[in-house]
Design a protein around this motif. Structure first.
Motif, PDB file in Angstrom:
ATOM      1  N   GLN A   1      34.588  20.808  -0.602  1.00 41.06           N
ATOM      2  CA  GLN A   1      35.719  21.373   0.126  1.00 41.06           C
ATOM      3  C   GLN A   1      35.592  22.890   0.325  1.00 41.06           C
ATOM      4  O   GLN A   1      36.564  23.553   0.683  1.00 41.06           O
ATOM      5  CB  GLN A   1      37.015  21.039  -0.603  1.00 41.06           C
TER       6      GLN A   1
ATOM      7  N   THR B   1      32.101  14.565   8.084  1.00 40.10           N
ATOM      8  CA  THR B   1      32.395  15.947   7.712  1.00 40.10           C
ATOM      9  C   THR B   1      32.801  15.963   6.244  1.00 40.10           C
ATOM     10  O   THR B   1      33.069  14.907   5.640  1.00 40.10           O
ATOM     11  CB  THR B   1      33.559  16.503   8.548  1.00 40.10           C
ATOM     12  N   SER B   2      32.908  17.140   5.675  1.00 40.98           N
ATOM     13  CA  SER B   2      33.363  17.258   4.288  1.00 40.98           C
ATOM     14  C   SER B   2      34.714  16.587   4.098  1.00 40.98           C
ATOM     15  O   SER B   2      34.932  15.871   3.121  1.00 40.98           O
ATOM     16  CB  SER B   2      33.453  18.730   3.886  1.00 40.98           C
ATOM     17  N   GLU B   3      35.629  16.793   5.037  1.00 39.37           N
ATOM     18  CA  GLU B   3      36.960  16.198   4.947  1.00 39.37           C
ATOM     19  C   GLU B   3      36.882  14.677   5.010  1.00 39.37           C
ATOM     20  O   GLU B   3      37.574  13.980   4.267  1.00 39.37           O
ATOM     21  CB  GLU B   3      37.863  16.726   6.067  1.00 39.37           C
ATOM     22  N   GLU B   4      36.055  14.151   5.912  1.00 35.95           N
ATOM     23  CA  GLU B   4      35.915  12.695   6.040  1.00 35.95           C
ATOM     24  C   GLU B   4      35.300  12.086   4.787  1.00 35.95           C
ATOM     25  O   GLU B   4      35.724  11.014   4.327  1.00 35.95           O
ATOM     26  CB  GLU B   4      35.060  12.354   7.271  1.00 35.95           C
TER      27      GLU B   4
ATOM     28  N   GLU C   1      37.994  12.133   1.996  1.00 30.85           N
ATOM     29  CA  GLU C   1      39.018  11.121   2.253  1.00 30.85           C
ATOM     30  C   GLU C   1      38.485   9.722   1.978  1.00 30.85           C
ATOM     31  O   GLU C   1      39.158   8.906   1.340  1.00 30.85           O
ATOM     32  CB  GLU C   1      39.520  11.235   3.698  1.00 30.85           C
TER      33      GLU C   1
END
Length: 168
Positions: free
Chosen positions: A19, A80-83, A86
């Motif tokens: 993150q 992505t980092s967020e994906e 999650e």
């Protein structure tokens, strides 16, 4: 080989957290760490569940799993980092720390893996990472003590015995 001639260990390597910001591997000095190159779209992805259970079972004894996303094996970590965060949280309840996505092989190999790949597994394999979910157990002093093939389940007797030998 687990330290270079300057006396540094894998815990001295700079790598970012998934993150953002530093993952600060130095915080794991004095702990046992299982470093695993992970991917969200691999046949071995269900190993996330076993990694999380291992992390939860031994965390109070100074152990953590450290996930290192990698997209080098058939594009199986495209997010992505967020994906990635999650997916891991929602699908497998992952609470262990994760680093930024890196290359584990080739010219762009991250310096963390430059150090890790020199260590042999029980079959004598060293060098390039073979696939997603290859595992490296790091001792409390920051040295590599074991390497496990991607197919070795996180909760296998072999991995559990190695972890328990470090946290006992």
């Amino acid at each position: 080989m687990t330290t270079d001639n300057s006396g540094t260990t894998v815990l001295d390597v700079d790598i970012d957290a998934l993150q953002g910001g530093s993952a600060d591997l130095g915080q794991y000095q004095g702990k046992a760490v299982l470093i695993v190159n992970v991917a969200s779209k691999c046949g071995l992805t269900p190993q996330y569940a076993g990694l999380e259970r291992l992390h939860e079972q031994y965390a109070a004894q100074g152990f953590t799993v450290l996930g290192v996303p990698c997209n080098q094996f058939m594009g199986q970590e495209p997010g992505t980092s967020e994906e990635i965060a999650e997916f891991c949280s929602a699908t497998y309840g992952v609470t262990f720390p994760m680093t930024e996505k890196v290359d584990v092989n080739g010219e762009g190999r991250h310096s963390l893996y430059e150090r890790l790949v020199t260590f042999e597994d029980s079959e004598g394999h060293s060098g390039d990472i073979r696939w997603n979910f290859e595992k490296f157990l790091i001792g409390r002093d920051g040295t590599v003590v074991a390497r496990f093939s991607p197919q070795t389940e996180p909760e296998s007797a072999e991995v559990v015995a190695a972890v328990e030998s470090l946290v006992a």
